[in-house]
Design an enzyme around this catalytic site. Structure first.
Site, PDB file in Angstrom:
ATOM      1  N   HIS A 184       1.056  -1.110  -0.045  1.00 21.00           N
ATOM      2  CA  HIS A 184       0.089  -0.032  -0.180  1.00 21.00           C
ATOM      3  C   HIS A 184       0.819   1.337   0.025  1.00 21.00           C
ATOM      4  CE1 HIS A 184      -3.788  -2.285   1.777  1.00 21.00           C
ATOM      5  NE2 HIS A 184      -3.550  -2.657   0.409  1.00 21.00           N
ATOM      6  N   ASN A 208      -3.809 -13.201  15.274  1.00 20.43           N
ATOM      7  CA  ASN A 208      -4.513 -12.009  15.344  1.00 20.43           C
ATOM      8  C   ASN A 208      -5.223 -12.139  16.817  1.00 20.43           C
ATOM      9  OD1 ASN A 208      -6.773 -10.236  15.042  1.00 20.43           O
ATOM     10  ND2 ASN A 208      -6.236 -10.171  12.826  1.00 20.43           N
ATOM     11  N   GLU A 223      -8.398 -11.535  17.271  1.00 18.02           N
ATOM     12  CA  GLU A 223      -9.595 -11.975  17.125  1.00 18.02           C
ATOM     13  C   GLU A 223      -9.569 -12.632  15.665  1.00 18.02           C
ATOM     14  OE1 GLU A 223     -11.942  -8.086  15.915  1.00 18.02           O
ATOM     15  OE2 GLU A 223     -11.200  -8.148  17.973  1.00 18.02           O
TER      16      GLU A 223
HETATM   17  P1  OAD Z   1      -7.108  -2.889  10.253  1.00 24.48           P
HETATM   18  O1  OAD Z   1      -7.199  -1.998  11.256  1.00 24.48           O
HETATM   19  O2  OAD Z   1      -8.335  -3.200   9.416  1.00 24.48           O
HETATM   20  O3  OAD Z   1      -7.142  -4.434  11.077  1.00 24.48           O
HETATM   21  C1  OAD Z   1      -6.271  -4.672  12.034  1.00 24.48           C
HETATM   22  C2  OAD Z   1      -6.254  -5.925  12.534  1.00 24.48           C
HETATM   23  O4  OAD Z   1      -5.069  -6.108  13.477  1.00 24.48           O
HETATM   24  C3  OAD Z   1      -7.797  -6.497  13.093  1.00 24.48           C
HETATM   25  O5  OAD Z   1      -7.650  -7.522  12.718  1.00 24.48           O
HETATM   26  C4  OAD Z   1      -7.446  -6.641  14.388  1.00 24.48           C
HETATM   27  O6  OAD Z   1      -8.117  -7.579  15.380  1.00 24.48           O
HETATM   28  C5  OAD Z   1      -5.779  -7.098  14.510  1.00 24.48           C
HETATM   29  N1  OAD Z   1      -4.940  -6.706  15.663  1.00 24.48           N
HETATM   30  C6  OAD Z   1      -5.007  -5.448  16.407  1.00 24.48           C
HETATM   31  N2  OAD Z   1      -3.976  -5.494  17.387  1.00 24.48           N
HETATM   32  C7  OAD Z   1      -3.272  -6.636  17.337  1.00 24.48           C
HETATM   33  C8  OAD Z   1      -2.078  -7.327  17.860  1.00 24.48           C
HETATM   34  N3  OAD Z   1      -1.372  -6.623  18.860  1.00 24.48           N
HETATM   35  N4  OAD Z   1      -1.568  -8.381  17.425  1.00 24.48           N
HETATM   36  C9  OAD Z   1      -2.416  -9.031  16.395  1.00 24.48           C
HETATM   37  N5  OAD Z   1      -3.413  -8.671  15.774  1.00 24.48           N
HETATM   38  C10 OAD Z   1      -3.933  -7.458  16.078  1.00 24.48           C
HETATM   39  O7  OAD Z   1      -5.928  -3.017   9.492  1.00 24.48           O
HETATM   40  P2  OAD Z   1      -5.488  -3.681   8.218  1.00 24.48           P
HETATM   41  O8  OAD Z   1      -6.028  -5.270   8.026  1.00 24.48           O
HETATM   42  O9  OAD Z   1      -3.929  -3.807   8.046  1.00 24.48           O
HETATM   43  O10 OAD Z   1      -5.307   0.082   3.131  1.00 24.48           O
HETATM   44  O11 OAD Z   1      -5.950  -2.839   7.172  1.00 24.48           O
HETATM   45  C11 OAD Z   1      -5.953  -3.148   5.794  1.00 24.48           C
HETATM   46  C12 OAD Z   1      -5.654  -1.975   4.960  1.00 24.48           C
HETATM   47  O12 OAD Z   1      -7.149  -1.230   5.095  1.00 24.48           O
HETATM   48  C13 OAD Z   1      -4.769  -0.862   5.166  1.00 24.48           C
HETATM   49  O13 OAD Z   1      -3.516  -1.142   4.632  1.00 24.48           O
HETATM   50  C14 OAD Z   1      -5.531   0.352   4.681  1.00 24.48           C
HETATM   51  C15 OAD Z   1      -6.845  -0.001   4.987  1.00 24.48           C
HETATM   52  O14 OAD Z   1      -7.740   0.288   3.993  1.00 24.48           O
HETATM   53  C16 OAD Z   1      -5.013   1.317   2.309  1.00 24.48           C
HETATM   54  O15 OAD Z   1      -4.990   2.147   3.013  1.00 24.48           O
HETATM   55  C17 OAD Z   1      -5.005   0.977   1.004  1.00 24.48           C
END
Ligand code: OAD
Length: 237
Positions: free
Chosen positions: A119, A207, A209
């Site tokens: 990204h 994760n 969750e």
């Molecule tokens: P999200 O904020 O959607 O998800 C974060 C994930 O991390 C969730 O499933 C949480 O449960 C998990 N989580 C939180 N704390 C954690 C920890 N300490 N250990 C393990 N897991 C944990 O973020 P992304 O999935 O990265 O794209 O989002 C994907 C994309 O959505 C981003 O890159 C962005 C956004 O649209 C763009 O900007 C193009």
């Protein structure tokens, strides 16, 4: 789907080719707000409202102001034990690819080498006319007069096609595929674990969750990445 960390570790260490997909959860323990978590807001804006081409066209200064704020937050963050465990895993692997959806640069700051930033990067800018990228130095305009924009993928924009091809190639040839700290809601990255599984990889998800990706995983390890990744990667445990 299994939850046995010792067995997941055994299979991971047997794998010759390893691919890892990370999301915002990996950086959460460094203090970087996740996208869909409660601290993802700036002023009154949700990320979706500012991270798109229409918002930039309407008000480039506002969008840049948001990115400067994010740079400020992240500049004060250090890689955590999850980032460092992935550095160790790369060091011990003959073939290792780290695909990250994060734009914070913390994997590289930790020392990971073969990193693909799906990204883009918070620390790079791109000319809206010529498409050339450069380190972001705070300048708003290119020498050609056009606006510079953050070199990140915004909502509604495609990813770099070479990088997508490389990612799917890595997923298909991997023997172990780790998915860490991503909600699995954003394509095409969220298709990679299932592709890896279809091509025979052991898929291990970490994760706090379950996610929509969990059903494609052979192992789901519930808990913070900073705690579980070092345990998964440790050789002498
Ligand atoms: P999200 O904020 O959607 O998800 C974060 C994930 O991390 C969730 O499933 C949480 O449960 C998990 N989580 C939180 N704390 C954690 C920890 N300490 N250990 C393990 N897991 C944990 O973020 P992304 O999935 O990265 O794209 O989002 C994907 C994309 O959505 C981003 O890159 C962005 C956004 O649209 C763009 O900007 C193009």
């Amino acid at each position: 789907m299994r939850t046995d960390l010792a067995e997941a570790r055994r299979l991971l260490h047997r794998a010759r080719r390893i691919t890892v997909l990370t999301g915002a959860g990996v950086s959460a323990e460094s203090g970087v707000p996740t996208f869909r978590g409660e601290q993802g807001l700036w002023k009154t804006y949700r990320p979706e409202e500012l991270a798109n081409a229409d918002a930039f066209e309407a008000n480039p200064e506002l969008v840049w102001e948001w990115y400067r704020w994010r740079q400020g937050v992240i500049a004060g963050c250090e890689p955590n034990t999850a980032h460092r465990a992935l550095v160790e895993l790369e060091r011990c692997s003959s073939s290792f690819t780290l695909l990250t959806q994060n734009i914070d640069g913390l994997h590289q700051k930790a020392g990971s080498l073969n990193v693909e930033e799906l990204h883009g990067s918070l620390w790079r800018a791109r000319c809206t006319r010529e498409g050339k990228t450069r380190e972001d130095t705070g300048q708003l305009r290119c020498e050609c007069g056009a606006w510079l924009r953050p070199h990140v993928v915004w909502f509604g924009e495609p990813l770099d096609s070479m990088m997508v091809a490389l990612s799917f190639h890595a997923a298909k040839r991997s023997e172990a595929f780790l998915v860490v700290g991503t909600s699995g809601l954003v394509a095409p990255a969220n298709r990679l674990p299932r592709v890896a599984a279809d091509y025979g990889a052991t898929v291990i998800e970490i994760n706090t969750e379950p996610t929509p990706l969990s059903s494609a995983a052979d192992f789901f390890l519930a808990g913070p990445a900073g705690e579980l990744l070092p345990k998964l990667v440790a050789r002498d445990a």
